[in-house]
Design a protein around this motif. Structure first.
Motif, PDB file in Angstrom:
ATOM      1  N   UNK A 108       0.836  -1.194   0.000  1.00 10.75           N
ATOM      2  CA  UNK A 108       0.000   0.000   0.000  1.00 10.75           C
ATOM      3  C   UNK A 108       0.877   1.253   0.000  1.00 10.75           C
ATOM      4  N   UNK A 109       0.251   2.381  -0.207  1.00  8.15           N
ATOM      5  CA  UNK A 109       0.946   3.663  -0.187  1.00  8.15           C
ATOM      6  C   UNK A 109       1.464   3.962   1.219  1.00  8.15           C
ATOM      7  N   UNK A 110       2.663   4.500   1.297  1.00  4.55           N
ATOM      8  CA  UNK A 110       3.237   4.885   2.584  1.00  4.55           C
ATOM      9  C   UNK A 110       2.315   5.896   3.252  1.00  4.55           C
ATOM     10  N   UNK A 111       2.058   5.694   4.533  1.00  9.70           N
ATOM     11  CA  UNK A 111       1.214   6.601   5.309  1.00  9.70           C
ATOM     12  C   UNK A 111       1.966   6.977   6.575  1.00  9.70           C
ATOM     13  N   UNK A 112       1.370   7.849   7.366  1.00  8.12           N
ATOM     14  CA  UNK A 112       1.994   8.269   8.621  1.00  8.12           C
ATOM     15  C   UNK A 112       0.977   8.131   9.752  1.00  8.12           C
ATOM     16  N   UNK A 113       1.435   7.633  10.893  1.00  7.42           N
ATOM     17  CA  UNK A 113       0.585   7.513  12.068  1.00  7.42           C
ATOM     18  C   UNK A 113       0.319   8.921  12.612  1.00  7.42           C
ATOM     19  N   UNK A 114      -0.662   9.075  13.521  1.00  6.65           N
ATOM     20  CA  UNK A 114      -0.895  10.391  14.126  1.00  6.65           C
ATOM     21  C   UNK A 114       0.352  10.961  14.806  1.00  6.65           C
ATOM     22  N   UNK A 132       4.402   4.363   8.078  1.00  5.17           N
ATOM     23  CA  UNK A 132       3.824   3.023   8.182  1.00  5.17           C
ATOM     24  C   UNK A 132       3.397   2.563   6.797  1.00  5.17           C
ATOM     25  N   UNK A 133       3.493   1.256   6.560  1.00  4.61           N
ATOM     26  CA  UNK A 133       3.022   0.699   5.291  1.00  4.61           C
ATOM     27  C   UNK A 133       2.396  -0.671   5.553  1.00  4.61           C
ATOM     28  N   UNK A 134       1.272  -0.905   4.894  1.00  7.25           N
ATOM     29  CA  UNK A 134       0.613  -2.214   4.941  1.00  7.25           C
ATOM     30  C   UNK A 134       1.034  -3.012   3.718  1.00  7.25           C
ATOM     31  N   UNK A 140      11.782   3.360   9.419  1.00  9.87           N
ATOM     32  CA  UNK A 140      12.653   3.229   8.244  1.00  9.87           C
ATOM     33  C   UNK A 140      12.319   1.981   7.440  1.00  9.87           C
ATOM     34  N   UNK A 141      11.926   0.890   8.126  1.00  7.67           N
ATOM     35  CA  UNK A 141      11.539  -0.326   7.407  1.00  7.67           C
ATOM     36  C   UNK A 141      10.342  -0.061   6.508  1.00  7.67           C
ATOM     37  N   UNK A 142       9.374   0.707   6.987  1.00  6.01           N
ATOM     38  CA  UNK A 142       8.196   1.046   6.183  1.00  6.01           C
ATOM     39  C   UNK A 142       8.600   1.834   4.943  1.00  6.01           C
ATOM     40  N   UNK A 143       9.509   2.780   5.112  1.00  7.12           N
ATOM     41  CA  UNK A 143       9.951   3.587   3.971  1.00  7.12           C
ATOM     42  C   UNK A 143      10.625   2.717   2.915  1.00  7.12           C
ATOM     43  N   UNK A 144      11.475   1.801   3.343  1.00  6.95           N
ATOM     44  CA  UNK A 144      12.165   0.909   2.410  1.00  6.95           C
ATOM     45  C   UNK A 144      11.181  -0.035   1.732  1.00  6.95           C
ATOM     46  N   UNK A 145      10.322  -0.672   2.516  1.00 10.60           N
ATOM     47  CA  UNK A 145       9.381  -1.642   1.959  1.00 10.60           C
ATOM     48  C   UNK A 145       8.364  -0.987   1.033  1.00 10.60           C
ATOM     49  N   UNK A 146       8.033   0.271   1.258  1.00  8.53           N
ATOM     50  CA  UNK A 146       7.048   0.949   0.410  1.00  8.53           C
ATOM     51  C   UNK A 146       7.554   1.141  -1.016  1.00  8.53           C
ATOM     52  N   UNK A 147       8.872   1.039  -1.212  1.00  7.72           N
ATOM     53  CA  UNK A 147       9.474   1.221  -2.537  1.00  7.72           C
ATOM     54  C   UNK A 147       9.782  -0.107  -3.233  1.00  7.72           C
ATOM     55  N   UNK A 148       9.431  -1.223  -2.615  1.00  6.86           N
ATOM     56  CA  UNK A 148       9.743  -2.536  -3.184  1.00  6.86           C
ATOM     57  C   UNK A 148       8.926  -2.839  -4.427  1.00  6.86           C
ATOM     58  N   UNK A 149       9.536  -3.545  -5.342  1.00 13.99           N
ATOM     59  CA  UNK A 149       8.807  -4.076  -6.495  1.00 13.99           C
ATOM     60  C   UNK A 149       7.984  -5.277  -6.034  1.00 13.99           C
ATOM     61  N   UNK A 150       6.821  -5.443  -6.618  1.00 16.87           N
ATOM     62  CA  UNK A 150       6.015  -6.613  -6.293  1.00 16.87           C
ATOM     63  C   UNK A 150       6.760  -7.882  -6.670  1.00 16.87           C
ATOM     64  N   UNK A 151       6.430  -8.958  -6.000  1.00 14.77           N
ATOM     65  CA  UNK A 151       7.030 -10.283  -6.198  1.00 14.77           C
ATOM     66  C   UNK A 151       8.477 -10.361  -5.729  1.00 14.77           C
TER      67      UNK A 151
END
Length: 95
Positions: free
Chosen positions: A14-20, A25-27, A56-67
């Motif tokens: 999913x698109x990178x989001x931010x908690x309050x 965060x990324x799903x 930082x993990x969310x930021x990195x994972x949000x840029x991953x290619x599928x599969x």
């Protein structure tokens, strides 16, 4: 102890989001397939698992290619809607 190590393929990011509080965060949705031994017999297992990462993990994972195949470490918790579980990713590396 609640610890999960899982080799899986990222099938949705999913698109990178931010908690309050302003934390990134990324799903994600992960897919796993493997052969395991159960009672001495080989069994094929597969699963699809909802996951979330923060910081930082969310930021990195949000840029991953599928599969992309990775090895993940983290823990399981009940989803907010109490329907199923969510894997909270605490670390990951290339498979």
């Amino acid at each position: 102890m609640n610890h999960l190590s899982l080799a899986a393929v990222v099938v949705q990011v999913d698109t990178l989001r931010y908690t309050p509080a302003g934390v990134p965060a990324v799903n994600l949705v992960l897919e796993h397939q493997s052969d395991v031994l159960e009672m001495g017999l080989k069994r094929q297992v597969s699963l699809i698992l909802k996951a979330v990462a923060f910081g930082a993990d969310a930021q990195t994972l949000s840029r991953l290619a599928l599969n992309t195949a990775l090895e993940f470490d983290g823990f399981l918790t009940t989803a907010r809607n109490h329907k199923g579980v969510v894997f909270h990713i605490q670390a990951f590396k290339e498979s």
